[in-house]
Write an enzyme that holds these catalytic residues in place. Structure first.
Site, mmCIF file in Angstrom:
data_model
loop_
_atom_site.group_PDB
_atom_site.id
_atom_site.type_symbol
_atom_site.label_atom_id
_atom_site.label_comp_id
_atom_site.label_asym_id
_atom_site.label_seq_id
_atom_site.Cartn_x
_atom_site.Cartn_y
_atom_site.Cartn_z
ATOM 1 N N SER A 172 13.707 -6.274 31.557
ATOM 2 C CA SER A 172 12.370 -5.648 30.924
ATOM 3 C C SER A 172 13.120 -4.084 31.465
ATOM 4 C CB SER A 172 11.136 -5.942 31.530
ATOM 5 O OG SER A 172 10.611 -5.278 31.506
ATOM 6 N N MET A 200 2.616 -3.801 23.512
ATOM 7 C CA MET A 200 1.563 -3.032 23.770
ATOM 8 C C MET A 200 0.752 -2.034 23.580
ATOM 9 S SD MET A 200 2.560 -5.338 27.524
ATOM 10 C CE MET A 200 4.283 -4.126 27.594
ATOM 11 N N MET A 208 3.810 1.152 25.880
ATOM 12 C CA MET A 208 2.853 0.713 26.643
ATOM 13 C C MET A 208 2.084 2.277 26.068
ATOM 14 S SD MET A 208 2.636 -1.053 30.461
ATOM 15 C CE MET A 208 4.100 -1.644 30.829
ATOM 16 N N ASP A 225 9.488 -1.644 26.727
ATOM 17 C CA ASP A 225 7.659 -2.825 26.865
ATOM 18 C C ASP A 225 7.132 -1.178 27.017
ATOM 19 O OD1 ASP A 225 7.473 -5.306 28.103
ATOM 20 O OD2 ASP A 225 8.417 -5.129 29.830
ATOM 21 N N ASP A 258 7.180 -13.715 29.763
ATOM 22 C CA ASP A 258 7.167 -12.497 30.061
ATOM 23 C C ASP A 258 6.101 -12.375 30.892
ATOM 24 O OD1 ASP A 258 7.226 -9.813 30.812
ATOM 25 O OD2 ASP A 258 6.726 -8.694 28.724
ATOM 26 N N HIS A 295 8.065 -5.129 22.341
ATOM 27 C CA HIS A 295 7.217 -5.532 23.543
ATOM 28 C C HIS A 295 5.781 -4.167 22.860
ATOM 29 C CE1 HIS A 295 4.625 -7.338 26.507
ATOM 30 N NE2 HIS A 295 3.741 -7.585 24.993
ATOM 31 N N MET A 338 2.182 -14.038 27.438
ATOM 32 C CA MET A 338 2.896 -13.073 28.570
ATOM 33 C C MET A 338 2.281 -14.279 29.884
ATOM 34 S SD MET A 338 3.369 -10.815 28.241
ATOM 35 C CE MET A 338 3.013 -9.938 29.947
ATOM 36 N N HIS A 393 14.698 -5.821 27.115
ATOM 37 C CA HIS A 393 13.140 -6.214 26.326
ATOM 38 C C HIS A 393 12.641 -3.999 26.631
ATOM 39 C CE1 HIS A 393 9.282 -8.001 25.872
ATOM 40 N NE2 HIS A 393 9.265 -7.465 26.993
HETATM 41 C C1 DX5 Z 1 4.420 -6.418 31.435
HETATM 42 C C2 DX5 Z 1 5.889 -6.130 31.076
HETATM 43 C C3 DX5 Z 1 6.754 -7.342 31.284
HETATM 44 C C4 DX5 Z 1 6.620 -6.653 32.583
HETATM 45 C C5 DX5 Z 1 7.922 -7.790 33.609
HETATM 46 O O1 DX5 Z 1 3.171 -5.854 30.604
HETATM 47 O O2 DX5 Z 1 4.901 -6.565 29.373
HETATM 48 O O3 DX5 Z 1 7.860 -7.302 30.479
HETATM 49 O O4 DX5 Z 1 7.760 -5.607 32.365
HETATM 50 O O5 DX5 Z 1 8.470 -7.650 34.800
HETATM 51 P P1 DX5 Z 1 8.538 -8.557 36.023
HETATM 52 O O6 DX5 Z 1 9.494 -9.083 35.597
HETATM 53 O O7 DX5 Z 1 8.200 -7.707 36.989
HETATM 54 O O8 DX5 Z 1 7.040 -9.682 36.352
HETATM 55 ZN ZN ZN Z 2 7.057 -7.357 28.433
#
Ligand code: DX5
Ligand code: ZN
Length: 218
Positions: free
Chosen positions: A11, A71, A40, A38, A175, A69, A142, A36
């Site tokens: 990620s 969110m 947000m 993320d 994840d 992903h 998750m 990956h």
């Molecule tokens: C959290 C994200 C993850 C996160 C994982 O909201 O969806 O992808 O970046 O990070 P680590 O591996 O550091 O837990």
């Molecule tokens: Zn993620």
């Protein structure tokens, strides 16, 4: 049981955003399978990260598939932009989509040959997933509360992975809090795609970190 290939998806949330191209090259050289990303929106989760413009820029700089992903509260509103940006997989959250919306999103993704993922937060009941089992390409479970990297893995999600695997033959991605200690657990419960942010990007040797996740299945 069918042996699935284990895929590693670092990620970039844990990467240095000021030098993203170099960061992605390090995981390419480290034999990652996916990047990956993320996304947000500050509403669905209490953090803001990156948008379609960054995905489009990354697409020009890496040959790895982009595993996006979302969110965000309104994935439909942004779907076209993330498709156009070059996403290979787009995952939306079951907490913000009705079944009709999930089907609508799936239809559009299929038209554009983008894989369709559905994600579930650690405390969302599994029954929300059952109606979509037949048409998702991937289920993302998750294993931390979404919003931030670097959190502790929640072991209570392990039985969820097994329950999904009993009913679902597609990809299961996990994840949050993935390390060489937690990876064997999620793989043993039936997952086959591992997202890892801090574990990979904070490692002294990222290639070794990626290999340690891939090779840890008993
Ligand atoms: C959290 C994200 C993850 C996160 C994982 O909201 O969806 O992808 O970046 O990070 P680590 O591996 O550091 O837990
Ligand atoms: Zn993620």
């Amino acid at each position: 049981m069918k042996q699935r290939k284990i895929l590693i998806a670092p990620s970039i949330l844990a990467a240095d955003f000021s030098r993203l191209e170099n960061e992605v090259k390090t995981i390419e050289r480290g034999r990652a399978d996916l990047v990956h990303v993320d996304v947000m929106d500050g509403h669905f989760v209490p953090n803001i990260s990156i948008g379609p413009a960054v995905v489009a820029s990354l697409k020009k700089r890496t040959s790895l598939p982009l595993d996006v992903h979302l969110m965000i509260d309104d994935p439909w509103f942004f779907l076209d932009a993330f498709i156009a940006a070059g996403s290979a997989v787009i995952t939306v959250h079951v907490e913000v989509c009705s079944l009709a919306m999930l089907k609508k999103i799936r239809k559009k993704l299929r038209e554009h040959k983008v894989r369709f993922g559905v994600s579930l937060n650690p405390h969302t009941p599994l029954k929300k997933l059952w109606p979509i089992m037949d048409f998702a390409d991937m289920i993302l479970i998750m294993s931390v509360q979404p919003g931030f990297g670097g959190q502790e893995f929640i072991p209570g999600v392990l039985p969820k992975i097994s329950s999904v695997r009993k009913k679902f033959s597609g990809d299961i991605e996990v994840d949050g809090g993935i390390t060489s200690t937690t990876a064997p657990l999620v793989l043993a419960h039936g997952a086959n795609i591992l997202v890892a942010g801090s574990y990979v990007f904070r490692a002294a040797d990222r290639k070794k970190a990626i290999a340690s996740l891939r090779l840890c299945k008993k």
